[in-house]
Enzyme design. Structure first.
Site, short mmCIF file in Angstrom:
data_model
loop_
_atom_site.label_atom_id
_atom_site.label_comp_id
_atom_site.label_asym_id
_atom_site.label_seq_id
_atom_site.Cartn_x
_atom_site.Cartn_y
_atom_site.Cartn_z
N SER A 20 -8.55 5.46 1.62
CA SER A 20 -7.83 5.47 2.75
C SER A 20 -7.70 7.00 3.36
O SER A 20 -7.45 7.85 2.67
CB SER A 20 -6.38 5.20 2.09
OG SER A 20 -5.56 5.74 3.71
N HIS A 79 -10.90 2.85 4.59
CA HIS A 79 -9.63 2.10 5.02
C HIS A 79 -8.76 2.83 5.97
O HIS A 79 -8.42 4.10 5.80
CB HIS A 79 -8.91 2.13 3.68
CG HIS A 79 -7.60 1.21 3.66
ND1 HIS A 79 -7.55 -0.14 3.59
CD2 HIS A 79 -6.33 1.58 3.85
CE1 HIS A 79 -6.45 -0.78 3.80
NE2 HIS A 79 -5.48 0.45 4.03
N ASP A 98 -5.27 3.34 7.86
CA ASP A 98 -4.16 2.63 7.81
C ASP A 98 -3.44 3.04 9.40
O ASP A 98 -3.29 4.02 9.73
CB ASP A 98 -3.15 3.30 6.85
CG ASP A 98 -3.32 2.56 5.58
OD1 ASP A 98 -3.44 1.75 5.35
OD2 ASP A 98 -3.74 3.58 4.51
N MET A 149 -0.13 2.65 11.79
CA MET A 149 1.28 2.44 11.57
C MET A 149 1.91 2.71 13.00
O MET A 149 1.49 3.67 13.43
CB MET A 149 1.80 3.32 10.46
CG MET A 149 1.24 3.23 9.10
SD MET A 149 1.93 4.01 7.97
CE MET A 149 0.82 3.84 6.54
N HIS A 199 -6.34 -1.59 8.34
CA HIS A 199 -4.88 -2.22 7.81
C HIS A 199 -3.94 -2.04 9.08
O HIS A 199 -3.48 -0.88 9.03
CB HIS A 199 -4.48 -1.71 6.50
CG HIS A 199 -3.49 -2.07 6.04
ND1 HIS A 199 -2.88 -1.35 4.95
CD2 HIS A 199 -2.55 -3.05 6.36
CE1 HIS A 199 -1.83 -2.15 4.68
NE2 HIS A 199 -1.64 -2.78 5.22
N MET A 249 -0.35 -2.31 10.48
CA MET A 249 0.92 -2.24 10.24
C MET A 249 1.75 -1.87 11.48
O MET A 249 2.35 -1.10 11.69
CB MET A 249 1.49 -1.18 9.03
CG MET A 249 0.79 -1.59 7.91
SD MET A 249 0.56 -0.39 6.47
CE MET A 249 -0.86 0.71 6.75
N MET A 262 -0.41 -5.35 -1.37
CA MET A 262 0.34 -4.41 -1.43
C MET A 262 1.09 -4.17 -2.78
O MET A 262 1.73 -4.71 -3.25
CB MET A 262 1.49 -4.11 -0.38
CG MET A 262 0.94 -4.29 1.18
SD MET A 262 -0.31 -3.25 1.64
CE MET A 262 0.56 -1.62 1.17
N PHE A 272 3.67 4.68 3.81
CA PHE A 272 3.40 6.29 3.23
C PHE A 272 2.37 6.30 2.04
O PHE A 272 2.43 5.32 1.28
CB PHE A 272 4.59 6.83 2.78
CG PHE A 272 5.60 6.82 3.88
CD1 PHE A 272 5.54 7.94 4.92
CD2 PHE A 272 6.53 6.05 3.85
CE1 PHE A 272 6.67 8.07 5.91
CE2 PHE A 272 7.69 6.03 4.85
CZ PHE A 272 7.74 7.25 5.84
N GLY A 273 1.68 7.31 2.07
CA GLY A 273 0.68 7.43 0.98
C GLY A 273 1.37 8.05 -0.22
O GLY A 273 2.54 8.40 0.04
N ASP A 324 -3.62 -2.37 -2.69
CA ASP A 324 -3.37 -1.12 -1.88
C ASP A 324 -2.05 -0.42 -2.24
O ASP A 324 -0.98 -0.90 -1.93
CB ASP A 324 -3.40 -1.44 -0.42
CG ASP A 324 -3.44 -0.26 0.62
OD1 ASP A 324 -3.07 1.01 0.07
OD2 ASP A 324 -3.33 -0.56 1.90
N GLY A 325 -2.10 1.01 -2.63
CA GLY A 325 -0.93 1.72 -2.77
C GLY A 325 -0.91 2.25 -4.29
O GLY A 325 -0.53 1.39 -5.35
N GLY A 326 -0.75 3.45 -4.55
CA GLY A 326 -0.33 4.18 -5.71
C GLY A 326 -1.68 3.76 -6.78
O GLY A 326 -1.33 4.06 -7.96
N GLY A 380 -5.74 6.57 -1.34
CA GLY A 380 -5.72 7.58 -0.57
C GLY A 380 -5.86 9.04 -1.35
O GLY A 380 -6.39 9.76 -1.57
C1 DX5 Z 1 0.44 2.38 2.41
C2 DX5 Z 1 -0.97 2.42 2.91
C3 DX5 Z 1 -1.97 2.76 1.94
C4 DX5 Z 1 -1.58 4.19 1.20
C5 DX5 Z 1 -2.51 4.27 0.07
O1 DX5 Z 1 1.15 2.01 3.66
O2 DX5 Z 1 -1.32 1.09 3.34
O3 DX5 Z 1 -3.37 2.31 2.19
O4 DX5 Z 1 -1.65 5.02 2.24
O5 DX5 Z 1 -2.42 5.81 -0.27
P1 DX5 Z 1 -2.21 6.06 -1.90
O6 DX5 Z 1 -3.49 5.85 -2.69
O7 DX5 Z 1 -1.84 7.34 -1.65
O8 DX5 Z 1 -0.96 5.02 -2.35
ZN ZN Z 2 -3.51 0.57 3.77
#
Ligand code: DX5
Ligand code: ZN
Length: 219
Positions: free
Chosen positions: A9, A34, A36, A38, A67, A69, A138, A144-145, A176-178, A198
């Site tokens: 990401s 990827h 993101d 938003m 992606h 959002m 998700m 947020f990352g 996706d996420g963490g 990310g």
């Molecule tokens: C969250 C995003 C993710 C996120 C991934 O809304 O869709 O793509 O930024 O970042 P990390 O790996 O830092 O969670």
């Molecule tokens: Zn994402």
């Protein structure tokens, strides 16, 4: 078993150097990019839109895994297709008619993904599983990352994988996420074959992208 792919990401990239960051990802072995998107409305954060994606398109041949959002998403889908998205993933809550939005993406010759928030049930998309290319699970609440991974979503991945096997379907399962060097194994074991990351890719091991991608792939 499907090949494990990494979709970094660019949310965690240096935004003043995005073209170079994408080149670094390609050289480091990323399978796709990827993006993101938003809107400060569907999620409480604002990132980038079609002009930036279009400008980045010339910096890599890797597929853009976009992606979205944003809500309402339907009327913007074509803009992302025209900007150079290869996979367009939307959230069910962001459109009045999920089936017509997925058909719209397909009619533009793009791969279609549906993303499920931690709280969103698989039952919402069961009927569409034979029509889509990817389900994005998700593992944080989007926005947020750098958030903490929610292990409870692994159950949904297992369930989806079973459904895919039973129905003899072929969609990808992306998470996706963490994602980090511990939970990557759990995600892969559960059935995810595309890992988004990310923070781990850009910040770990002093930003050694190749090392971090390799470590995420090995389980
Ligand atoms: C969250 C995003 C993710 C996120 C991934 O809304 O869709 O793509 O930024 O970042 P990390 O790996 O830092 O969670
Ligand atoms: Zn994402």
């Amino acid at each position: 078993m499907k090949k494990i792919k990494i979709s970094p990401s660019i949310l965690s990239a240096d935004f003043s150097q995005l073209g170079n960051e994408i080149k670094r990802l390609e050289e480091g072995g990323a399978d796709m990019i990827h993006v993101d998107v938003m809107d400060g409305h569907f999620v409480p954060n604002l990132t980038m839109g079609p002009p930036i994606i279009k400008a980045l398109r010339q910096h890599t041949k890797l597929p853009f895994d976009v992606h979205l959002m944003i809500s309402p998403v339907h009327k913007y889908i074509k803009d992302y297709a025209d900007a150079g998205a290869d996979i367009i993933t939307i959230h069910p809550e962001a459109t009045k008619d999920l089936k017509s939005s997925t058909e719209h993406i397909k009619s533009l010759n793009k791969k279609v993904g549906i993303s499920l928030n931690p709280e969103t049930k698989i039952s919402l998309i069961t009927d569409l599983l034979n029509e889509i290319d990817l389900v994005l699970i998700m593992s944080v609440n989007p926005g947020f990352g750098g958030q903490k991974f929610m292990p409870e979503v692994l159950e949904k991945i297992k369930e989806l994988k079973e459904m895919r096997d039973q129905k003899n379907l072929d969609f990808d399962i992306e998470i996706d996420g963490g994602i980090n060097f511990d939970n990557n194994k759990l995600a892969i074991e559960a059935g995810a074959n595309i890992l988004v990351s990310g923070t781990t890719i850009f910040k770990n091991n002093n930003g050694d992208i190749k090392k971090n991608i390799d470590l995420l792939k090995s389980s």
